[in-house]
Design a protein around this motif. Structure first.
Motif, PDB file in Angstrom:
ATOM      1  N   HIS A  95      73.252 -74.714 -62.535  1.00 15.70           N
ATOM      2  CA  HIS A  95      73.236 -73.833 -63.735  1.00 15.70           C
ATOM      3  C   HIS A  95      71.936 -73.182 -63.939  1.00 15.70           C
ATOM      4  CE1 HIS A  95      73.395 -72.244 -67.829  1.00 15.70           C
ATOM      5  NE2 HIS A  95      74.373 -72.251 -67.639  1.00 15.70           N
ATOM      6  N   PRO A  96      71.696 -72.037 -63.880  1.00 17.36           N
ATOM      7  CA  PRO A  96      70.253 -71.527 -64.170  1.00 17.36           C
ATOM      8  C   PRO A  96      69.384 -72.080 -65.276  1.00 17.36           C
ATOM      9  CG  PRO A  96      71.931 -69.748 -64.182  1.00 17.36           C
ATOM     10  CD  PRO A  96      72.630 -70.972 -64.234  1.00 17.36           C
ATOM     11  N   ALA A 100      64.505 -71.467 -52.480  1.00 21.98           N
ATOM     12  CA  ALA A 100      63.291 -71.068 -52.510  1.00 21.98           C
ATOM     13  C   ALA A 100      62.615 -71.151 -54.067  1.00 21.98           C
ATOM     14  CB  ALA A 100      62.946 -69.715 -51.774  1.00 21.98           C
ATOM     15  N   THR A 101      61.475 -71.481 -54.241  1.00 22.58           N
ATOM     16  CA  THR A 101      61.014 -71.053 -55.432  1.00 22.58           C
ATOM     17  C   THR A 101      60.741 -69.671 -55.724  1.00 22.58           C
ATOM     18  OG1 THR A 101      58.818 -71.355 -54.757  1.00 22.58           O
ATOM     19  CG2 THR A 101      59.738 -73.331 -55.767  1.00 22.58           C
ATOM     20  N   ALA A 102      60.932 -69.167 -57.065  1.00 23.53           N
ATOM     21  CA  ALA A 102      61.076 -67.637 -57.157  1.00 23.53           C
ATOM     22  C   ALA A 102      59.684 -67.039 -56.635  1.00 23.53           C
ATOM     23  CB  ALA A 102      60.925 -67.447 -58.747  1.00 23.53           C
ATOM     24  N   ASP A 103      58.533 -67.459 -56.601  1.00 19.93           N
ATOM     25  CA  ASP A 103      57.482 -66.711 -55.948  1.00 19.93           C
ATOM     26  C   ASP A 103      57.359 -67.273 -54.379  1.00 19.93           C
ATOM     27  OD1 ASP A 103      56.731 -69.397 -55.686  1.00 19.93           O
ATOM     28  OD2 ASP A 103      54.613 -69.087 -56.670  1.00 19.93           O
ATOM     29  N   GLY A 104      58.280 -67.872 -53.727  1.00 15.83           N
ATOM     30  CA  GLY A 104      58.270 -68.005 -52.476  1.00 15.83           C
ATOM     31  C   GLY A 104      57.158 -68.848 -51.871  1.00 15.83           C
ATOM     32  N   GLY A 145      70.536 -76.783 -53.772  1.00 11.62           N
ATOM     33  CA  GLY A 145      70.358 -75.809 -54.950  1.00 11.62           C
ATOM     34  C   GLY A 145      69.476 -76.343 -56.008  1.00 11.62           C
ATOM     35  N   ALA A 146      68.749 -75.411 -56.727  1.00  6.66           N
ATOM     36  CA  ALA A 146      67.883 -75.450 -57.846  1.00  6.66           C
ATOM     37  C   ALA A 146      68.180 -74.572 -58.863  1.00  6.66           C
ATOM     38  CB  ALA A 146      66.415 -75.586 -57.205  1.00  6.66           C
ATOM     39  N   ALA A 147      67.600 -74.820 -60.109  1.00  5.24           N
ATOM     40  CA  ALA A 147      67.503 -73.832 -61.054  1.00  5.24           C
ATOM     41  C   ALA A 147      66.038 -73.101 -61.433  1.00  5.24           C
ATOM     42  CB  ALA A 147      67.904 -74.438 -62.282  1.00  5.24           C
ATOM     43  N   PRO A 148      66.027 -71.940 -61.519  1.00  2.00           N
ATOM     44  CA  PRO A 148      64.565 -71.522 -61.855  1.00  2.00           C
ATOM     45  C   PRO A 148      63.680 -72.202 -63.059  1.00  2.00           C
ATOM     46  CG  PRO A 148      66.322 -69.790 -61.820  1.00  2.00           C
ATOM     47  CD  PRO A 148      66.949 -71.061 -61.716  1.00  2.00           C
ATOM     48  N   SER A 149      62.530 -72.435 -62.785  1.00  2.00           N
ATOM     49  CA  SER A 149      61.605 -73.126 -63.732  1.00  2.00           C
ATOM     50  C   SER A 149      61.853 -74.500 -63.922  1.00  2.00           C
ATOM     51  CB  SER A 149      61.654 -72.213 -65.388  1.00  2.00           C
ATOM     52  OG  SER A 149      61.534 -70.881 -64.927  1.00  2.00           O
ATOM     53  N   GLY A 166      59.322 -82.518 -57.504  1.00  2.00           N
ATOM     54  CA  GLY A 166      58.323 -81.714 -56.753  1.00  2.00           C
ATOM     55  C   GLY A 166      58.705 -80.470 -56.293  1.00  2.00           C
ATOM     56  N   PHE A 167      60.059 -79.908 -56.588  1.00  2.00           N
ATOM     57  CA  PHE A 167      60.311 -78.572 -56.209  1.00  2.00           C
ATOM     58  C   PHE A 167      59.610 -77.572 -57.184  1.00  2.00           C
ATOM     59  CE2 PHE A 167      63.345 -74.763 -55.618  1.00  2.00           C
ATOM     60  CZ  PHE A 167      63.283 -74.634 -54.098  1.00  2.00           C
TER      61      PHE A 167
END
Length: 388
Positions: free
Chosen positions: A25-26, A270-274, A310-314, A343-344
């Motif tokens: 979930h975001p 990927a993290t939002a900023d890459g 998978g991951a959620a932003p922030s 650590g992501f």
């Protein structure tokens, strides 16, 4: 008769090796996992398994794609039973059910939550208008899908909307990434091709978007069976960089031909900023997790074999699942397992291999006490295993 027999054998093989999938979930309030035809949702708010409500009985065959909407209000699933289901994540009730002509391979939800797109085995992409969501319906409403574009008999492996919603990106087994303008009236079809991202020499398996100051629309990252991760200016189709993951991690120490030893990229996140990209790499039925940070590449061999990440932003957690449906094993614990890795984070100066670690059950975030959460997670994992 022979063609029908071959098709039946192909369907049986694909059903047996359908991978376990994970979606977060975001806002990281829940994590969803599919194993075969079973869909499981775990709430991180109270540390419990969520009860799904679907009067049609749920999926009848292997699930091939799952996805949360950008807002987290909707969740979609689709697969080999030729069904696409739309779920309300507040009640976890199936509110829409869509019948596909062929088996579903990938799906995506538009950023505004108005449309669901999905691709089938023949390379056709369909769109469904869900803008009139009625969350009060007690039974799923049947929706009709409309074809909007096609890859002409090439199986579509990945389907994504660009962050700004202007484009729909489709990747296939014939090495292509197609960027199509998503029209204001998509039910009339998507006829304008913006660009093609060409360069992979094997099937494209995964896509992700990252933001960049020099590119207002962001950039696209792709992974492939050719063992490379590539960076694209997808609006122009320009290839900006290539990371030969197989060569970088020393997997090509062989006297065989090069194409016989290249490990496929199976998934990436990927993290939002890459600044940080995590890549799952397959080799000899094992998978390595790769950490790509700026120009450096670090890796660590895992006994855990993730089939989806998978991951959620922030949120600095990377979620992984391993498993496959209908596989026989003397040890049922090998069939499905979920892990979270710390650590992501987007801060590359703080993201080092030594600082990443697999979280124990008691360390998983949740409102319940650590010991209670651990017990509930164990029960959730057992429920997944029992469903295989």
């Amino acid at each position: 008769m022979e063609d029908n027999h071959m098709e039946e054998n192909e369907q049986k093989l694909e059903t047996e090796v359908a991978p376990a999938l994970i979606a977060v979930h975001p806002s990281q309030i829940s994590v969803s996992v599919s194993v075969g035809s079973e869909l499981r949702v775990f709430s991180l708010q109270d540390g419990s398994r969520v009860k799904l409500v679907d009067e049609t009985g749920g999926h009848k065959d292997s699930i091939r794609a799952i996805r949360y909407s950008r807002s987290g209000q909707l969740f979609v699933s689709g697969g080999d039973d030729k069904l696409v289901k739309v779920w309300d994540t507040n009640t976890w009730r199936c509110i829409y059910s869509v019948v596909s002509e062929k088996r579903v391979t990938s799906l995506a939800i538009s950023g505004d939550g108005m449309f669901v797109c999905f691709a089938d085995k023949f390379g056709v992409v369909y769109v469904v208008d869900i803008g009139d969501c009625n969350y009060e319906n007690t039974a799923p409403v049947n929706k009709k899908a409309v074809p909007i574009l096609s890859h002409y008999c090439s199986i579509i492996t990945r389907l994504e909307f660009s962050p700004d919603g202007k484009y729909i990106i489709t990747a296939d087994r014939d090495f292509k990434i197609r960027v199509t303008v998503f029209p204001k009236q998509p039910l009339n079809g998507a006829h304008e091709i913006q660009s093609f991202c060409l360069g992979h020499t094997e099937f494209v398996s995964c896509l992700a978007f990252i933001s960049c100051e020099d590119y207002a629309q962001g950039l696209l990252v792709s992974g492939s069976g050719d063992s490379t991760v590539r960076l694209w200016d997808y609006a122009s189709g320009c290839l900006l960089d290539t990371c030969d993951v197989g060569a970088e991690v020393g997997l090509l120490h062989s006297n065989q031909r090069l194409e016989e030893v290249l490990p496929a990229i199976t998934d990436l996140c990927a993290t939002a900023d890459g600044s940080l990209v995590v890549v799952a790499v397959q080799r000899d039925y094992a998978v390595r997790m790769q950490l790509l940070c700026q120009d450096s590449l670090s890796h660590q061999r895992e006994t855990f074999i993730p089939t989806s990440i998978g991951a959620a932003p922030s949120f600095p957690l990377l979620w992984m699942v391993m498993g496959a449906s209908s596989l026989q094993s003397n040890d049922s614990a090998l069939l499905a397992r979920v892990r979270a890795v710390s650590g992501f984070t987007a801060n590359t100066s703080e993201s080092t291999e030594s600082e990443t670690s697999v979280l124990e059950d008691t360390e998983i975030p949740g409102r319940a006490s650590a010991s209670s959460t651990a017990r509930k997670i164990v029960n959730w994992r057992r429920s997944i295993l029992n469903s295989c």
